[in-house]
Design a protein around this motif. Structure first.
Motif, PDB file in Angstrom:
ATOM      1  N   TYR A 261       1.427   4.485  -3.759  1.00  0.00           N
ATOM      2  CA  TYR A 261       0.536   3.771  -4.696  1.00  0.00           C
ATOM      3  C   TYR A 261      -0.925   3.853  -4.252  1.00  0.00           C
ATOM      4  O   TYR A 261      -1.818   3.906  -5.083  1.00  0.00           O
TER       5      TYR A 261
ATOM      6  N   SER B  88       4.968   1.152  -0.233  1.00  0.00           N
ATOM      7  CA  SER B  88       3.781   1.785   0.355  1.00  0.00           C
ATOM      8  C   SER B  88       2.792   0.700   0.760  1.00  0.00           C
ATOM      9  O   SER B  88       2.933  -0.469   0.358  1.00  0.00           O
TER      10      SER B  88
ATOM     11  N   GLU C  16       2.110   6.252   2.663  1.00  0.00           N
ATOM     12  CA  GLU C  16       2.701   6.640   1.374  1.00  0.00           C
ATOM     13  C   GLU C  16       4.106   6.045   1.222  1.00  0.00           C
ATOM     14  O   GLU C  16       4.488   5.604   0.151  1.00  0.00           O
TER      15      GLU C  16
ATOM     16  N   LEU D 239       5.531   0.480  -5.331  1.00  0.00           N
ATOM     17  CA  LEU D 239       5.635   1.911  -5.632  1.00  0.00           C
ATOM     18  C   LEU D 239       5.364   2.747  -4.386  1.00  0.00           C
ATOM     19  O   LEU D 239       4.474   2.416  -3.596  1.00  0.00           O
TER      20      LEU D 239
ATOM     21  N   SER E 182       2.654  -2.297  -1.828  1.00  0.00           N
ATOM     22  CA  SER E 182       3.014  -1.996  -3.215  1.00  0.00           C
ATOM     23  C   SER E 182       4.507  -1.728  -3.347  1.00  0.00           C
ATOM     24  O   SER E 182       5.144  -1.236  -2.413  1.00  0.00           O
TER      25      SER E 182
ATOM     26  N   LYS F  13       0.527  -3.196  -9.300  1.00  0.00           N
ATOM     27  CA  LYS F  13       1.752  -2.840  -8.578  1.00  0.00           C
ATOM     28  C   LYS F  13       1.694  -3.250  -7.102  1.00  0.00           C
ATOM     29  O   LYS F  13       2.526  -2.805  -6.299  1.00  0.00           O
TER      30      LYS F  13
END
Ligand code: SME
Length: 160
Positions: free
Chosen positions: A140, A114, A97, A137, A135, A49
């Motif tokens: 991640y 992130s 984050e 996400l 990432s 990811k």
């Protein structure tokens, strides 16, 4: 030739494996660009990811883009700027984050949510560059990733 691997599911086992894999693909290399290029290629594969994995290297009072995998990125970052410059100025890794919540984050790819930035240190502990990973996400990267990646980049001190 690169061999496809199945990475372990737990973080401690994953980082033991990754450390050896990075050593396998970069350990014998004496050229900095060649070693960093393969290093970030392995990372990009190891973190499915991650949309970006690469290096910024200290040059005077800036970080300059080094080998990377991912979309084109900003090529110069001032001391203290963005997440990478903050890692350099604060002399410590940054685990972000949610990049939207990091004041001064430098956006290179709108799909990034992130980010983790880990300093590269010479034998005396001085920062000569950073490893940066992004990432798609949120959240991640964790503190376990920080510790694992700090371990993985240690052998790169020979290129400081
Ligand atoms: N986001 C980084 C800039 C580099 S890109 O993520 C590749 C930062 O804020 O320093």
């Amino acid at each position: 030739m690169y061999t496809e691997v199945a990475y372990p599911n737990t973080k401690p086992a994953f980082y033991d494996f990754l450390e050896h894999q990075l050593e396998e693909y970069t350990g014998d290399e004496t050229d900095r660009v060649a070693a960093l290029a393969n290093f970030c290629s392995v990372l990009k594969i190891a973190f499915p990811k991650a949309n970006w994995a690469g290096f910024y290297l200290v040059s005077g009072d800036e970080l300059v883009l080094g080998p990377f995998q991912g979309r084109p990125a900003v090529s110069r970052i001032a001391y203290g700027a963005g997440v990478c410059g903050a890692a350099w100025r604060e002399d410590r890794a940054q685990v972000v984050e949610d990049v939207e919540c990091f004041a001064g984050h430098i956006a290179c790819d709108c799909s990034t949510h992130s980010e983790i930035v880990v300093p590269l240190r010479d034998g005396d502990g001085r920062i000569w560059g950073v490893l940066d990973m992004d990432s798609v996400l949120t959240g991640y990267f964790t503190d376990e990733d920080r510790a694992g990646l700090e371990r993985c980049v240690k052998p790169l001190a020979r290129f400081a």
